[in-house]
Structure formats: C-alpha cells, structure tokens
Design a protein around this motif. Structure first.
Motif, PDB file in Angstrom:
ATOM      1  N   VAL A  33       0.837  -1.205   0.000  1.00  0.00           N
ATOM      2  CA  VAL A  33       0.000   0.000   0.000  1.00  0.00           C
ATOM      3  C   VAL A  33       0.872   1.256   0.000  1.00  0.00           C
ATOM      4  O   VAL A  33       0.731   2.121  -0.867  1.00  0.00           O
ATOM      5  CB  VAL A  33      -0.989   0.000   1.194  1.00  0.00           C
ATOM      6  N   LEU A  34       1.799   1.365   0.972  1.00  0.00           N
ATOM      7  CA  LEU A  34       2.647   2.555   1.037  1.00  0.00           C
ATOM      8  C   LEU A  34       3.771   2.533   0.010  1.00  0.00           C
ATOM      9  O   LEU A  34       4.311   3.571  -0.335  1.00  0.00           O
ATOM     10  CB  LEU A  34       3.239   2.726   2.434  1.00  0.00           C
ATOM     11  N   GLY A  35       4.140   1.350  -0.446  1.00  0.00           N
ATOM     12  CA  GLY A  35       5.207   1.243  -1.437  1.00  0.00           C
ATOM     13  C   GLY A  35       6.608   1.325  -0.857  1.00  0.00           C
ATOM     14  O   GLY A  35       7.560   1.649  -1.556  1.00  0.00           O
ATOM     15  N   TRP A  36       6.756   1.008   0.423  1.00  0.00           N
ATOM     16  CA  TRP A  36       8.071   1.014   1.048  1.00  0.00           C
ATOM     17  C   TRP A  36       8.784  -0.280   0.703  1.00  0.00           C
ATOM     18  O   TRP A  36       8.165  -1.330   0.535  1.00  0.00           O
ATOM     19  CB  TRP A  36       7.950   1.144   2.561  1.00  0.00           C
ATOM     20  N   GLY A  37      10.099  -0.219   0.623  1.00  0.00           N
ATOM     21  CA  GLY A  37      10.873  -1.409   0.289  1.00  0.00           C
ATOM     22  C   GLY A  37      10.842  -2.434   1.409  1.00  0.00           C
ATOM     23  O   GLY A  37      10.968  -2.086   2.580  1.00  0.00           O
ATOM     24  N   ALA A  91      -1.704  13.663  -1.030  1.00  0.00           N
ATOM     25  CA  ALA A  91      -2.328  13.181  -2.266  1.00  0.00           C
ATOM     26  C   ALA A  91      -1.888  11.751  -2.561  1.00  0.00           C
ATOM     27  O   ALA A  91      -2.711  10.919  -2.991  1.00  0.00           O
ATOM     28  CB  ALA A  91      -1.967  14.111  -3.420  1.00  0.00           C
ATOM     29  N   ASP A  92      -0.620  11.445  -2.321  1.00  0.00           N
ATOM     30  CA  ASP A  92      -0.119  10.086  -2.547  1.00  0.00           C
ATOM     31  C   ASP A  92      -0.789   9.093  -1.599  1.00  0.00           C
ATOM     32  O   ASP A  92      -1.193   8.005  -2.018  1.00  0.00           O
ATOM     33  CB  ASP A  92       1.399  10.061  -2.383  1.00  0.00           C
ATOM     34  N   LEU A  93      -0.908   9.465  -0.323  1.00  0.00           N
ATOM     35  CA  LEU A  93      -1.580   8.579   0.640  1.00  0.00           C
ATOM     36  C   LEU A  93      -3.017   8.309   0.207  1.00  0.00           C
ATOM     37  O   LEU A  93      -3.475   7.161   0.201  1.00  0.00           O
ATOM     38  CB  LEU A  93      -1.566   9.188   2.042  1.00  0.00           C
ATOM     39  N   LEU A  94      -3.736   9.357  -0.159  1.00  0.00           N
ATOM     40  CA  LEU A  94      -5.132   9.198  -0.573  1.00  0.00           C
ATOM     41  C   LEU A  94      -5.238   8.333  -1.826  1.00  0.00           C
ATOM     42  O   LEU A  94      -6.123   7.465  -1.918  1.00  0.00           O
ATOM     43  CB  LEU A  94      -5.785  10.559  -0.796  1.00  0.00           C
ATOM     44  N   ALA A  95      -4.328   8.517  -2.783  1.00  0.00           N
ATOM     45  CA  ALA A  95      -4.337   7.720  -4.009  1.00  0.00           C
ATOM     46  C   ALA A  95      -4.077   6.249  -3.712  1.00  0.00           C
ATOM     47  O   ALA A  95      -4.550   5.363  -4.438  1.00  0.00           O
ATOM     48  CB  ALA A  95      -3.292   8.251  -4.990  1.00  0.00           C
ATOM     49  N   ARG A  96      -3.375   5.970  -2.627  1.00  0.00           N
ATOM     50  CA  ARG A  96      -3.072   4.592  -2.222  1.00  0.00           C
ATOM     51  C   ARG A  96      -4.153   4.016  -1.305  1.00  0.00           C
ATOM     52  O   ARG A  96      -4.033   2.893  -0.828  1.00  0.00           O
ATOM     53  CB  ARG A  96      -1.710   4.541  -1.529  1.00  0.00           C
ATOM     54  N   GLY A  97      -5.197   4.820  -1.037  1.00  0.00           N
ATOM     55  CA  GLY A  97      -6.297   4.346  -0.206  1.00  0.00           C
ATOM     56  C   GLY A  97      -6.057   4.455   1.284  1.00  0.00           C
ATOM     57  O   GLY A  97      -6.746   3.819   2.082  1.00  0.00           O
ATOM     58  N   VAL A  98      -5.095   5.274   1.696  1.00  0.00           N
ATOM     59  CA  VAL A  98      -4.771   5.445   3.112  1.00  0.00           C
ATOM     60  C   VAL A  98      -5.529   6.648   3.655  1.00  0.00           C
ATOM     61  O   VAL A  98      -5.424   7.753   3.114  1.00  0.00           O
ATOM     62  CB  VAL A  98      -3.252   5.653   3.312  1.00  0.00           C
ATOM     63  N   GLU A  99      -6.294   6.434   4.713  1.00  0.00           N
ATOM     64  CA  GLU A  99      -6.984   7.547   5.369  1.00  0.00           C
ATOM     65  C   GLU A  99      -5.957   8.417   6.070  1.00  0.00           C
ATOM     66  O   GLU A  99      -5.066   7.912   6.755  1.00  0.00           O
ATOM     67  CB  GLU A  99      -7.988   7.021   6.400  1.00  0.00           C
ATOM     68  N   CYS A 100      -6.088   9.736   5.883  1.00  0.00           N
ATOM     69  CA  CYS A 100      -5.173  10.655   6.523  1.00  0.00           C
ATOM     70  C   CYS A 100      -5.887  11.977   6.763  1.00  0.00           C
ATOM     71  O   CYS A 100      -6.981  12.202   6.263  1.00  0.00           O
ATOM     72  CB  CYS A 100      -3.919  10.860   5.671  1.00  0.00           C
ATOM     73  N   ASP A 116      -1.374   3.098  10.724  1.00  0.00           N
ATOM     74  CA  ASP A 116      -1.341   1.808  10.048  1.00  0.00           C
ATOM     75  C   ASP A 116      -2.563   1.008  10.508  1.00  0.00           C
ATOM     76  O   ASP A 116      -3.340   1.482  11.356  1.00  0.00           O
ATOM     77  CB  ASP A 116      -0.008   1.094  10.270  1.00  0.00           C
ATOM     78  N   PRO A 117      -2.797  -0.187   9.985  1.00  0.00           N
ATOM     79  CA  PRO A 117      -4.003  -0.950  10.354  1.00  0.00           C
ATOM     80  C   PRO A 117      -4.123  -1.281  11.840  1.00  0.00           C
ATOM     81  O   PRO A 117      -5.225  -1.532  12.330  1.00  0.00           O
ATOM     82  CB  PRO A 117      -3.877  -2.235   9.526  1.00  0.00           C
ATOM     83  N   ASP A 118      -3.009  -1.265  12.579  1.00  0.00           N
ATOM     84  CA  ASP A 118      -3.058  -1.539  14.015  1.00  0.00           C
ATOM     85  C   ASP A 118      -3.201  -0.289  14.860  1.00  0.00           C
ATOM     86  O   ASP A 118      -3.340  -0.373  16.069  1.00  0.00           O
ATOM     87  CB  ASP A 118      -1.794  -2.295  14.450  1.00  0.00           C
ATOM     88  N   GLY A 119      -3.120   0.890  14.243  1.00  0.00           N
ATOM     89  CA  GLY A 119      -3.218   2.132  14.994  1.00  0.00           C
ATOM     90  C   GLY A 119      -1.887   2.749  15.363  1.00  0.00           C
ATOM     91  O   GLY A 119      -1.843   3.725  16.115  1.00  0.00           O
TER      92      GLY A 119
END
Length: 134
Positions: A33-37, A91-100, A116-119
């Motif tokens: 989702v975030l695209g981190w390595g 904008a990148d977070l929103l495009a990836r479906g991450v609430e912010c 993250d999903p755990d808070g």
C-alpha cells in the motif's frame, strides 16, 4: 563528575520496532500500500519472524514480526518522517487508499497524520521554509 557537553561517539538511528497484530497484513500495508521497500522477511524459527521495511529515501528502517518486540500492536505513536511537500504526500496517501488528515499548518511545519491498520501513528512533516537572513 562533570559530563562533557558533546559526545565523540557518532550514532545514527537506523531501525525502529513497531508492534503489529498480523505480520502479513502489516507487510501488505507497508510494502504494497505505502510502497516502502521490504528489505527482509525472514522466519528464523517457529515463533520468530523478522520483517524490515524502509521508506524511499530514508536512512531509517522499521521492523516488526513475530517474537521481535514486546511492544503491543498500535502502541507506537508519533513516528515522524520529513517530506518535501505535505500536499503531495497527502495526495499520494489518498491515491493509495490510506486515510489521513488534511494538511495541518503550524509555525514549525506542515503536517499530515495517518495510522497503520493496528493504529501505530505516523506523522509526515514538511519543514518550514528557512527564514531569510537578517
């Protein structure tokens, strides 16, 4: 005993642990989702799995897994990363479906907050422009 004002020991923060409830879900969030390595995903033994992710451009990585930290899921708060542009990061977070959050303007920078999903709570900060020399 007097303590010297400066240390001669060099230190770099390179790894921070995060408590998660589901390692595969966390791996999906951070890597997909975030695209981190995803630097490491190693099952060492039953009950011991080490997973490490690194945001693009960061010298610091984040680790989670099974049996790697006593930290409870969602307990890590205030993890902060510096970004060049808070609006672009949001904008990148929103495009990836991450609430912010919306970009929060403060005297010491512009901030976007997400979990993250755990808070586990993250902050992205755009540093303020340097003040012109007097």
């Amino acid at each position: 005993m007097d303590t010297p004002a400066t240390s001669t020991t060099s230190a770099r923060l390179e790894l921070v642990f995060i408590g998660v409830s589901d390692v595969d879900r966390a791996k999906h969030f951070y890597a997909e989702v975030l695209g981190w390595g995803c630097d490491h995903d190693q099952r060492v033994t039953d009950g011991l799995r080490f997973l490490q992710v690194t945001p693009p451009g960061s010298a610091c990585s984040f680790a989670f897994g099974e049996g790697v930290t006593p930290m409870r899921p969602g307990e890590q708060k205030g993890l902060q990363a510096v970004v060049d542009d808070a609006d672009a990061a949001r904008a990148d977070l929103l495009a990836r479906g991450v609430e912010c959050t919306e970009v929060d303007e403060m005297a010491w920078g512009r901030f976007v907050f997400f979990n993250d999903p755990d808070g586990n709570a993250w902050v992205l900060q755009q540093l303020p422009a340097p003040s012109p020399a007097a």
